[in-house]
Design an enzyme around this catalytic site. Structure first.
Site, PDB file in Angstrom:
ATOM      1  N   GLN A  36      -2.257   5.161   1.627  1.00 17.46           N
ATOM      2  CA  GLN A  36      -2.198   6.602   1.852  1.00 17.46           C
ATOM      3  C   GLN A  36      -2.116   7.322   0.513  1.00 17.46           C
ATOM      4  O   GLN A  36      -1.156   7.173  -0.222  1.00 17.46           O
ATOM      5  CB  GLN A  36      -0.989   6.960   2.716  1.00 17.46           C
ATOM      6  CG  GLN A  36      -1.147   6.437   4.139  1.00 17.46           C
ATOM      7  CD  GLN A  36      -0.049   6.940   5.039  1.00 17.46           C
ATOM      8  OE1 GLN A  36       1.116   6.638   4.828  1.00 17.46           O
ATOM      9  NE2 GLN A  36      -0.421   7.721   6.026  1.00 17.46           N
ATOM     10  N   THR A  37      -3.134   8.090   0.234  1.00 14.26           N
ATOM     11  CA  THR A  37      -3.178   8.754  -1.074  1.00 14.26           C
ATOM     12  C   THR A  37      -2.237   9.948  -1.102  1.00 14.26           C
ATOM     13  O   THR A  37      -2.038  10.621  -0.107  1.00 14.26           O
ATOM     14  CB  THR A  37      -4.597   9.257  -1.384  1.00 14.26           C
ATOM     15  OG1 THR A  37      -5.052  10.034  -0.287  1.00 14.26           O
ATOM     16  CG2 THR A  37      -5.532   8.108  -1.607  1.00 14.26           C
TER      17      THR A  37
END
Lengths: 257, 252
Positions: A36-37
């Site tokens: 998850q950026t």
């Protein structure tokens, strides 16, 4: 309990220009950097686009920054989708490359089916907004602000719209991303006319990019300009604009004159 | 078609290179009551004969709207047809949501056919026992498609399927060259007339249904009283004497 992630300003080191905001409650995102950026790393600055007499014109610079470093100086941030549409992006460059792959899959499908129908700019715009919103809902956004510009030959109409990393979409005759939203939009609004010719449209966009080059630290003086008309898509080779640095007070701030 | 040693499984070829189970599935389509479809440059029309199980029951619904610009008529195992209809509706809706544009008819038909093909190549499942006549109007104009349990699909100017549909096809073959520029009313008339030979009983406004779609007309189904005026036109006893253009005006 983990502290909530507050919006970060563009002035913080390691973050690019523009208002790349952190998602509200992304503490899972912090714990899962691999899936998850949370922040963009290699970023592009503004993209500007306007409609004009023959179609749509779009301009961006060719820089992909690594924080405050001008890392990749010959990058094309406007891509052709098909003969009727182009997409430009600011923000995370790798996410733009991914988006270009998704669009290529769609155009490949059009090619395979060969039923005389290509994706219209409106369909591309709608598709991208669904993708962006979907990603934002999973708190794993594609860190971009996208500009979709095209010419719908079946209707003989220009199409111009934008999608941001939250999935918000707008359709307008003037679109700007990043710092362009603050600096270029007022200039574009003042100078824009739907019926302006190619020369005038080009001059207007170039004037705005010059202002952005003067004022936005994360830009360089090297641009791609693209247009979509009834005859198809043309994306220029990189070129530079004239800039003025000889102002007396700029050269010598302490001059008495 | 007679029984033979190679027809137990859909995954078995016969020495003649045929898959009998698929052919039997197509035979199920031929047992269903008839459907006919035809198109002009602006409209596509669908008509069907609706069988009644018994005098106590209602007529079997066979025409279904898939989207504003597309609909189907089914022949064969009606339950399979309903399931496929649901699939088509879902795909159309999905496409409309993602692309904000109605789906291309041909692409949807291809998706359905690819799905049907899967069941001609699995051991655990059987093919769908229903054929569809799909009419729709998209950016490339009106279309008529036929799909079969085999996963084949074809585009037509006019086609009929189901019991005694050969007489319908013969009738359509006679007139198909005129369909190109025909008015909607006349197209409906021809669709109904082609079904005359395919029905066991005389066609009335209660035992058949008509649907049409066009560049400027969404998919619309006509049954019962709405169908009445067209029925008169198509199969009315003394329609040679009636003022046809006036009737059409009333009807549309």
């Amino acid at each position: 309990p983990p502290t909530p992630n507050l919006p970060r300003s563009a002035a913080r080191p390691g973050h690019s220009s523009g208002e790349m905001m952190m998602m509200g409650h992304g503490h899972e995102a912090k714990e899962n950097p691999r899936t998850q950026t949370t922040q963009p790393i290699v970023t592009g600055a503004s993209v500007l686009a306007i409609t004009y007499a023959d179609g749509v014109m779009m301009i961006s610079d060719t820089l992909a920054s690594y924080g405050s470093m001008a890392r990749y100086k010959s990058v094309q941030r406007i891509g052709k989708v098909n003969d009727g549409a182009i997409v430009g992006a600011s923000g995370e460059f790798s996410d733009f490359q991914y988006i270009k792959d998704l669009l290529e899959d769609l155009t490949d499908e059009d090619f395979d089916t060969a039923d005389g129908r290509e994706l219209s700019p409106k369909e591309i715009h709608s598709y991208l907004s669904r993708v962006m919103y979907n990603r934002r809902t999973k708190v794993n956004p594609l860190y971009n602000q996208l500009v979709v510009g095209g010419f719908d030959t079946s209707k003989g109409e220009s199409y111009l719209g934008c999608v941001d990393m939250y999935g918000s979409t707008f359709k307008d005759d003037i679109v700007a991303t990043g710092y362009g939203m603050y600096l270029a939009l007022p200039l574009l609004r003042k100078g824009h006319d739907k019926k302006m010719n190619e020369e005038a449209a080009r001059k207007l966009l170039e004037k705005c990019m010059t202002v952005l080059f003067y004022r936005d630290c994360r830009t360089i003086n090297k641009y791609n300009i693209a247009k979509v008309t009834g005859s198809g898509v043309e994306i220029s080779k990189p070129y530079s604009l004239k800039t003025e640095w000889g102002f007396k007070r700029f050269v010598d701030p302490h001059s008495s004159e | 078609m007679f029984r033979n040693d190679y027809d137990t499984d859909v995954t078995t070829f016969s020495p003649a290179g045929r898959i009998h189970q698929v052919e039997y599935a197509i035979a199920a389509v031929k047992q269903g009551s008839a459907c006919a479809a035809l198109k002009s440059d602006d409209y596509a029309v669908l008509a069907c004969v609706m069988r009644k199980e018994s005098d106590l029951g209602s007529h079997q619904e066979k025409l279904f709207k898939v989207d504003e610009h597309m609909g189907i008529g089914i022949s064969g195992l009606i339950a399979d047809g309903r399931v496929l209809c649901k699939y088509l509706r879902t795909e159309c809706l999905n496409h409309k949501f993602v692309f904000e544009t109605p789906m291309q008819v041909g692409r949807l038909v291809r998706k359905l056919s690819d799905k049907s093909q899967v069941f001609t190549q699995t051991s655990e499942k059987r093919p769908y026992g229903v054929g569809l006549l799909v009419i729709g109007c998209d950016k490339t104009g009106p279309h008529v498609y036929e799909t079969l349990p085999s996963g084949d699909y074809y585009e037509y100017i006019a086609q009929a399927m189901g019991k005694r549909s050969q007489s319908s096809r013969t009738n359509l073959e006679k007139y198909y060259k005129e369909f190109k520029d025909m008015e909607l009313g006349d197209l409906v008339k021809h669709a109904l007339q082609s079904l005359r030979g395919a029905s066991e009983e005389k066609l009335t406004k209660t035992n058949c249904a008509v649907a049409f779609v066009g560049k400027d007309r969404p998919f619309t189904i006509l049954t019962g009283d709405n169908l009445g005026p067209y029925m008169e036109l198509a199969v009315g006893g003394d329609d040679n004497n009636m003022d046809e253009s006036k009737k059409e005006e009333e009807a549309t």
